[in-house]
Design a protein around this motif. Sequence first.
Motif, mmCIF file in Angstrom:
data_model
loop_
_atom_site.group_PDB
_atom_site.id
_atom_site.type_symbol
_atom_site.label_atom_id
_atom_site.label_comp_id
_atom_site.label_asym_id
_atom_site.label_seq_id
_atom_site.Cartn_x
_atom_site.Cartn_y
_atom_site.Cartn_z
ATOM 1 N N GLU A 147 0.685 -1.204 -0.144
ATOM 2 C CA GLU A 147 0.037 -0.019 -0.061
ATOM 3 C C GLU A 147 0.724 1.255 0.012
ATOM 4 O O GLU A 147 0.430 2.571 -0.182
ATOM 5 N N ASN A 148 2.248 1.207 0.326
ATOM 6 C CA ASN A 148 2.867 2.515 0.238
ATOM 7 C C ASN A 148 3.229 2.554 -1.038
ATOM 8 O O ASN A 148 4.201 1.930 -1.864
ATOM 9 N N GLN A 149 2.780 3.812 -1.524
ATOM 10 C CA GLN A 149 2.873 4.118 -3.172
ATOM 11 C C GLN A 149 4.318 4.260 -3.332
ATOM 12 O O GLN A 149 4.645 4.366 -4.572
ATOM 13 N N HIS A 150 5.075 4.767 -2.294
ATOM 14 C CA HIS A 150 6.610 5.388 -2.631
ATOM 15 C C HIS A 150 7.418 3.903 -3.349
ATOM 16 O O HIS A 150 8.099 4.349 -3.998
ATOM 17 N N SER A 151 7.014 2.902 -2.623
ATOM 18 C CA SER A 151 7.574 1.529 -3.032
ATOM 19 C C SER A 151 7.340 1.286 -4.607
ATOM 20 O O SER A 151 8.378 0.961 -5.486
ATOM 21 N N ALA A 152 5.973 1.630 -5.055
ATOM 22 C CA ALA A 152 5.920 1.283 -6.643
ATOM 23 C C ALA A 152 6.388 2.290 -7.384
ATOM 24 O O ALA A 152 7.045 2.097 -8.471
ATOM 25 N N GLU A 153 6.562 3.757 -6.759
ATOM 26 C CA GLU A 153 7.018 4.656 -7.590
ATOM 27 C C GLU A 153 8.556 4.471 -7.911
ATOM 28 O O GLU A 153 9.363 4.753 -8.919
ATOM 29 N N SER A 154 9.130 4.018 -6.766
ATOM 30 C CA SER A 154 10.673 3.444 -6.884
ATOM 31 C C SER A 154 10.917 2.719 -8.022
ATOM 32 O O SER A 154 12.039 2.733 -8.637
ATOM 33 N N SER A 155 10.117 1.449 -7.866
ATOM 34 C CA SER A 155 10.286 0.426 -8.693
ATOM 35 C C SER A 155 10.236 0.976 -10.138
ATOM 36 O O SER A 155 10.798 0.502 -11.193
ATOM 37 N N ILE A 156 9.247 1.827 -10.441
ATOM 38 C CA ILE A 156 8.928 2.342 -11.854
ATOM 39 C C ILE A 156 10.180 3.331 -12.071
ATOM 40 O O ILE A 156 10.563 2.796 -13.384
ATOM 41 N N ARG A 157 10.707 4.039 -11.281
ATOM 42 C CA ARG A 157 11.797 4.777 -11.767
ATOM 43 C C ARG A 157 12.992 3.918 -12.142
ATOM 44 O O ARG A 157 13.862 4.101 -12.913
ATOM 45 N N SER A 158 13.371 2.933 -11.226
ATOM 46 C CA SER A 158 14.505 2.052 -11.349
ATOM 47 C C SER A 158 14.485 1.158 -12.633
ATOM 48 O O SER A 158 15.365 1.231 -13.289
ATOM 49 N N ALA A 159 13.186 0.815 -13.191
ATOM 50 C CA ALA A 159 13.033 0.088 -14.353
ATOM 51 C C ALA A 159 13.166 0.937 -15.552
ATOM 52 O O ALA A 159 13.961 0.671 -16.550
ATOM 53 N N LYS A 160 13.016 2.413 -15.588
ATOM 54 C CA LYS A 160 13.249 3.227 -16.569
ATOM 55 C C LYS A 160 14.558 3.633 -16.438
ATOM 56 O O LYS A 160 15.228 3.561 -17.681
ATOM 57 N N GLU A 161 15.307 3.657 -15.470
ATOM 58 C CA GLU A 161 16.690 3.972 -15.508
ATOM 59 C C GLU A 161 17.542 2.936 -16.068
ATOM 60 O O GLU A 161 18.557 2.761 -16.683
ATOM 61 N N ALA A 162 17.089 1.670 -15.689
ATOM 62 C CA ALA A 162 17.554 0.445 -16.106
ATOM 63 C C ALA A 162 17.701 0.225 -17.746
ATOM 64 O O ALA A 162 18.770 -0.113 -18.257
ATOM 65 N N PHE A 163 16.458 0.502 -18.230
ATOM 66 C CA PHE A 163 16.271 0.448 -19.622
ATOM 67 C C PHE A 163 17.384 1.274 -20.272
ATOM 68 O O PHE A 163 18.087 0.964 -21.386
ATOM 69 N N LYS A 164 17.305 2.755 -19.697
ATOM 70 C CA LYS A 164 18.277 3.400 -20.378
ATOM 71 C C LYS A 164 19.760 3.147 -20.172
ATOM 72 O O LYS A 164 20.573 3.273 -21.086
ATOM 73 N N ALA A 165 19.977 2.485 -19.031
ATOM 74 C CA ALA A 165 21.527 1.895 -19.007
ATOM 75 C C ALA A 165 21.880 1.110 -20.002
ATOM 76 O O ALA A 165 23.109 0.705 -20.308
ATOM 77 N N LEU A 166 20.911 0.334 -20.644
ATOM 78 C CA LEU A 166 21.322 -0.890 -21.570
ATOM 79 C C LEU A 166 21.880 -0.483 -22.725
ATOM 80 O O LEU A 166 22.597 -0.852 -23.450
ATOM 81 N N ASP A 167 21.572 1.032 -23.086
ATOM 82 C CA ASP A 167 22.285 1.736 -24.157
ATOM 83 C C ASP A 167 23.773 1.628 -24.126
ATOM 84 O O ASP A 167 24.221 1.613 -25.226
#
Length: 486
Positions: A434-454
């Motif tokens: 229920e802690n929204q911060h955890s979900a937002e952190s996961s989303i941000r980490s996934a986006k940064e991870a896709f960018k790192a693959l470049d």
Amino acid sequence: MAKDYAVYARISTDKDEQISSIENQIDICRNWLERSGYEWDDNCIYKDEGISGTLFLERPAIQLILEKARKKEINMVVFKSISRLARDLKDSLEIREVLQGHHVRIISVEEGYDSEKAGKNDMAFELWSLFAAQYSRTLSAGVSAALAAKVRRGEHIGKTPYGYDKEDGKLLINPDEAKTISQIFEWYNQGWGYKRIVKELNSMGISPKSARVWQITSIHRIIHNPLYCGDFVMNQYSNVKIGGHKKQVRNPEEQWIIFRNHHPEIVDRATWEKANNKVEKAERTKITPWNEFRGLAKCAVCGSNMVIVQSWKKKKDGSRSSWQYLKCSQYRRAAQDGCVNHAPIRYGEFRALIINQLQQEGKDLHLNFSSDFEKRRSEDLAVLQKQLQQQKTKKSGLLDLYLEQLIEKNEFEEKRREIDHAINNLEDRIYLLENQHSAESSIRSAKEAFKALDNQEQDLYTAFRNLIKQIVICENGTVDLDLTFR
């Protein structure tokens, strides 16, 4: 008064006397709360059971309390004593800083400490925390001294090693196992390698003491263990705390405490020294390769981690070329007796395949990240809430059975504890979801991870962990990729 408080209790072992002490901690806190005009609520209890007070990051209950403090969901934390809160000075002060930073009152019943009355010059908490930390170190030193005294009396501490039996605390030679130990040293001194010895022992049907088959690591430990020439060594290792976790490190040899001729020898000292004076080629040349998929890549057959092994080839000009392959760690340790030999998978080619597949998945991902995570979070919440309701219904039915005298009191208490443990676990998982911060952190980490693959030249370990749950590698080399964002 309102019930927006938390009661924290901790025990460091699962011994019976300590299990009962956690109830004592709760009773002491309850008594203070009720005397202070608070209404008691069992749902306000947070317990870390069987966890050392020196391990901050590995205590889920205290982490949950800190998260609730940040969310302004509690305004007071009560515990029996500061030693129950933490036995590490740095951790104790860090917990206080977080709680006070969010205006959460701190109560330690045993010391009579109340942060509201302490004011800004709060030396009392620091002194009690220092005493708690010193007690932990004193206790550790006392235990070490007691163990050393047992060793001086000729007793063995720790597991009974292969080759010996234990009687009245002392080691006695096991004749059958001792023959195997002698044979291992003889083979090794004749020039046999660890892998050849492992294969021979497994093919002969000789079993180790506490494992299914022999492995390279077990042979290595036997060869280099001075125990087999009659010596017992203490203080080879120390526990250090790094980033909130304990890690075992090897001490310098000058810090070792060696008890010569402590117990009957299986091999004479000359044989042991001959085996340990060998210059091992592996130790001269082996450099453990960095594995960006450690903990992620698993063998489909046995479930063990896939690790990197290296193959070398010397060229005519004297230079060497190397290849890195992925192998099942069980196969690497025990050959075909441990697991299967996977089809050769070059690490570089495997890495390129995973990166390419992740990039393709990223291109094909049309759903908005936020809505996708929110959907999955809602589904998980619904499942957990259903399970929680089922457990509460079971608890209610259990009470009916007891009141109708269909079950005995002991059975009722045991089953109630099991259900309460399940309920607490589910409630904690629901809170974290229920802690929204955890979900937002996961989303941000996934986006940064896709960018790192470049940028494939950099270390992608963190990116892989944010995007991949697990990679299962089959015997024929096929790969099954389980992604976090699916």
